[in-house]
Enzyme design. Structure first.
Site, mmCIF file in Angstrom:
data_model
loop_
_atom_site.group_PDB
_atom_site.id
_atom_site.type_symbol
_atom_site.label_atom_id
_atom_site.label_comp_id
_atom_site.label_asym_id
_atom_site.label_seq_id
_atom_site.Cartn_x
_atom_site.Cartn_y
_atom_site.Cartn_z
ATOM 1 N N GLN A 35 -0.908 2.885 -6.142
ATOM 2 C CA GLN A 35 -2.034 3.600 -5.504
ATOM 3 C C GLN A 35 -3.360 3.456 -6.238
ATOM 4 O OE1 GLN A 35 -1.258 7.668 -4.575
ATOM 5 N NE2 GLN A 35 -0.312 7.172 -2.646
ATOM 6 N N SER A 69 -8.064 0.839 0.236
ATOM 7 C CA SER A 69 -8.246 2.266 0.515
ATOM 8 C C SER A 69 -9.537 2.789 -0.096
ATOM 9 C CB SER A 69 -7.081 3.086 -0.046
ATOM 10 O OG SER A 69 -5.971 2.960 0.794
ATOM 11 N N TYR A 123 0.938 0.452 9.670
ATOM 12 C CA TYR A 123 -0.164 -0.073 10.482
ATOM 13 C C TYR A 123 0.160 0.067 11.973
ATOM 14 C CZ TYR A 123 -2.006 -2.184 6.229
ATOM 15 O OH TYR A 123 -2.508 -2.379 4.976
ATOM 16 N N ARG A 162 0.795 -1.234 0.000
ATOM 17 C CA ARG A 162 0.000 0.000 0.000
ATOM 18 C C ARG A 162 0.821 1.275 0.000
ATOM 19 N NH1 ARG A 162 -4.558 -0.461 4.200
ATOM 20 N NH2 ARG A 162 -5.592 1.061 2.877
HETATM 21 P P1 NAD Z 1 -6.415 -0.012 9.329
HETATM 22 O O1 NAD Z 1 -7.752 -0.248 8.723
HETATM 23 O O2 NAD Z 1 -5.482 -1.170 9.468
HETATM 24 O O3 NAD Z 1 -6.627 0.612 10.786
HETATM 25 C C1 NAD Z 1 -7.361 1.785 10.979
HETATM 26 C C2 NAD Z 1 -6.688 2.628 12.036
HETATM 27 O O4 NAD Z 1 -6.875 2.054 13.314
HETATM 28 C C3 NAD Z 1 -5.179 2.781 11.863
HETATM 29 O O5 NAD Z 1 -4.877 4.144 11.668
HETATM 30 C C4 NAD Z 1 -4.604 2.237 13.149
HETATM 31 O O6 NAD Z 1 -3.457 2.940 13.583
HETATM 32 C C5 NAD Z 1 -5.762 2.411 14.110
HETATM 33 N N1 NAD Z 1 -5.688 1.607 15.328
HETATM 34 C C6 NAD Z 1 -5.299 0.320 15.491
HETATM 35 N N2 NAD Z 1 -5.366 -0.040 16.786
HETATM 36 C C7 NAD Z 1 -5.811 1.038 17.478
HETATM 37 C C8 NAD Z 1 -6.089 1.294 18.856
HETATM 38 N N3 NAD Z 1 -5.918 0.357 19.785
HETATM 39 N N4 NAD Z 1 -6.535 2.523 19.196
HETATM 40 C C9 NAD Z 1 -6.716 3.487 18.261
HETATM 41 N N5 NAD Z 1 -6.475 3.303 16.946
HETATM 42 C C10 NAD Z 1 -6.017 2.104 16.569
HETATM 43 O O7 NAD Z 1 -5.666 1.165 8.591
HETATM 44 P P2 NAD Z 1 -5.752 1.590 7.078
HETATM 45 O O8 NAD Z 1 -6.791 2.594 6.887
HETATM 46 O O9 NAD Z 1 -5.806 0.344 6.269
HETATM 47 O O10 NAD Z 1 -4.367 2.305 6.896
HETATM 48 C C11 NAD Z 1 -3.193 1.609 7.252
HETATM 49 C C12 NAD Z 1 -1.977 2.406 6.899
HETATM 50 O O11 NAD Z 1 -1.778 2.436 5.504
HETATM 51 C C13 NAD Z 1 -2.031 3.848 7.367
HETATM 52 O O12 NAD Z 1 -0.764 4.206 7.815
HETATM 53 C C14 NAD Z 1 -2.344 4.592 6.109
HETATM 54 O O13 NAD Z 1 -1.927 5.942 6.151
HETATM 55 C C15 NAD Z 1 -1.535 3.772 5.132
HETATM 56 N N6 NAD Z 1 -1.976 4.001 3.769
HETATM 57 C C16 NAD Z 1 -1.179 4.785 3.013
HETATM 58 C C17 NAD Z 1 -1.551 5.085 1.719
HETATM 59 C C18 NAD Z 1 -0.658 5.938 0.914
HETATM 60 O O14 NAD Z 1 0.497 6.024 1.226
HETATM 61 N N7 NAD Z 1 -1.186 6.585 -0.079
HETATM 62 C C19 NAD Z 1 -2.717 4.571 1.196
HETATM 63 C C20 NAD Z 1 -3.503 3.758 1.985
HETATM 64 C C21 NAD Z 1 -3.121 3.485 3.294
#
Ligand code: NAD
Length: 465
Positions: A126, A132, A227, A120
């Site tokens: 992307q 996403s 993550y 990701r």
């Molecule tokens: P996810 O669905 O795995 O989790 C959602 C959120 O829950 C995360 O931000 C995580 O830190 C949070 N979380 C987990 N345990 C927690 C707790 N105990 N208390 C509070 N919050 C908690 O996350 P996602 O939406 O799939 O995104 C994962 C990562 O991938 C992120 O860093 C995101 O920025 C990154 N990402 C980057 C891009 C990019 O670079 N363009 C694109 C998509 C995702």
């Protein structure tokens, strides 16, 4: 090469893997696109729209004759049986949640490609990031559901009948879904607080207009790949205790927290719900059969607690906004498919950073390490593609293009919206001034004895005469 779009069969699934808008690109790449009759029905896309875009409609019995089958969700056991050796299946196959289906696909000789295994943080991947795009839809829809269930206004509203206070909304988990939930709740005018265990999310939340909650009990818990890591039992208890202090004062709580390959953490305990006011709403976006972020949530159900708090636990929010979600998904899956097509045929190059990550089974074997580990088997080594005669010269390092973070994308959209609104207001003001000047000119040039239009004549016909 024939590419078929299968009609989804999972309960309540209304999305479709391809929409007519992307078919032209596949046809231009030399692919023959076949659509199972009725595949787009759930997303309000008739068969005729696919035909107009250059696809052919086929009956269910012909889907498995295609070289590549595109789906949203993983196939049922019966559907796996119908697939043939040498075929390729692409979809959100969830091999880490259901490795057995991956094994069954390998046994069948099917090449299984799973969009949820995409790296990701790769900039060039992307457009293929279905996790996403679907989380984005989910975050938006969660706020809409909450606003619908909440019996009051989200924005501050001053009317002749009194003033409505803005809703206090708390978003727990600031990943892709959480960021979209913040942006949507802000657009509706709510006062938004947000919290995540990854401290890097503070700035992202603030840039979208949310207040970031800093808990004293939990230090940064960033894991690998962007993550979160799983909290220890002590950290979890301390976090829940501290969050209780905030949850009681909230009108709406939306939870989105996930930890890859683990049960979602419980962030809203039964005790916290007891502290909330009657009429408050919780949406648990993490709810599934694995559990959720809200202790009392029941996957797929909406319940109202004894103290009048509504807890909504949707398990597939993107499917409730099928046309929008399918449009995004179609772009993701077609980008991935085209990435693997060369000269009109599939070229499964497992040494490629993207292909190597998303191909779960190939040549009758499970080739993805994480899935093989779950199955307790050795990962099959990809076969060398061609004998290498001489070591290839070192390629020049390609410039590293950092992917645009999700928060910045949403922030840009909000800024554009604000600019558009400002421009519209300026145009409106200019028009009002112009109208006032015209009236003034008309009034001054009018003969003094001309009688003014009576209110009746100007209103009874809506001003059309
Ligand atoms: P996810 O669905 O795995 O989790 C959602 C959120 O829950 C995360 O931000 C995580 O830190 C949070 N979380 C987990 N345990 C927690 C707790 N105990 N208390 C509070 N919050 C908690 O996350 P996602 O939406 O799939 O995104 C994962 C990562 O991938 C992120 O860093 C995101 O920025 C990154 N990402 C980057 C891009 C990019 O670079 N363009 C694109 C998509 C995702």
């Amino acid at each position: 090469m024939k590419v078929a779009i299968a009609k989804e069969t999972a309960p309540n699934e209304r999305r479709v893997a391809l929409v007519p808008e992307v078919i032209g690109k596949l046809v231009n790449a030399g692919l023959e696109v076949l659509v199972e009759s009725g595949a787009g029905e759930g997303s309000a896309i008739p068969d005729s729209a696919y035909v107009e875009a250059g696809a052919a409609i086929i009956p269910t019995s012909k889907v498995d004759d295609a070289d590549v089958v595109l789906r949203v969700q993983k196939p049922s056991a019966a559907e796996v049986k119908k697939l043939k050796s040498g075929q390729t299946l692409i979809g959100l196959l969830q091999p880490l949640i259901d490795p057995q289906t991956a094994q069954a696909l390998a046994d069948k000789g099917v090449t299984a490609v799973s969009l949820d295994a995409l790296p990701r943080t790769l900039s060039r991947a992307q457009t293929m990031d279905a996790l996403s795009s679907q989380a984005n839809v989910g975050g938006y829809k969660a706020v809409i559901l909450a606003a619908e269930a909440y019996g009051r206004y989200f924005p501050l509203l001053t009317t002749a009948a009194g003033t409505a206070k803005p809703a206090n909304v708390l978003i727990l988990g600031i990943g892709v879904a959480g960021l979209q939930a913040i942006a949507t709740a802000r657009r509706l005018g709510a006062q938004v607080k947000a919290y995540d265990v990854r401290s890097e999310t503070k700035e992202q939340a603030q840039s979208l207009g949310a207040q970031f909650l800093e808990l004293k009990s939990v230090a940064d818990a960033a894991g690998s790949g962007g993550y979160a890591r799983e909290l220890t039992a002590e950290e979890r208890a301390a976090q829940q205790q501290e969050l209780n202090g905030y949850i009681g004062g909230m009108d709406v709580v939306i939870t989105t927290a996930q930890v890859p390959g683990r049960r979602p953490p419980v962030l809203v305990t039964a005790d916290a719900v007891k502290l909330m006011k009657p009429g408050s709403v919780i949406v648990d976006m993490a709810a599934s059969d694995l559990g959720g972020n809200v202790e009392l949530s029941q996957p797929g159900e909406t319940i109202v607690t004894e103290n009048g708090v509504t807890i909504i636990a949707p398990t597939n929010l993107p499917a409730t906004m099928p046309a929008g979600a399918s449009a995004f998904y179609a772009r993701n899956i077609s980008a991935l498919l085209l990435h693997m097509v060369k000269d009109g045929n599939l070229d499964i190059d497992l040494s490629d950073e993207i292909t190597g990550a998303v191909v779960i089974t190939h040549g009758g074997k499970v080739v993805q390490e994480a899935t093989a580990k779950l199955l307790g088997i050795e990962v099959a080594k990809p076969e060398p593609l061609a004998p290498v005669a001489e070591p290839a010269p070192e390629p020049e390092a390609a410039p590293v293009i950092e992917p645009e973070p999700e928060a910045e994308i949403i922030e840009k959209v909000l800024e554009e919206e604000a600019r558009a609104e400002e421009a519209a207001q300026a145009t409106e003001a200019a028009q009002a001034t112009e109208a006032a000047e015209t009236t003034e000119t008309t009034e001054t040039t009018e003969e003094p004895e001309t009688p003014l239009e009576t209110p009746e004549t100007s209103t009874t016909d809506g001003g059309k005469s």
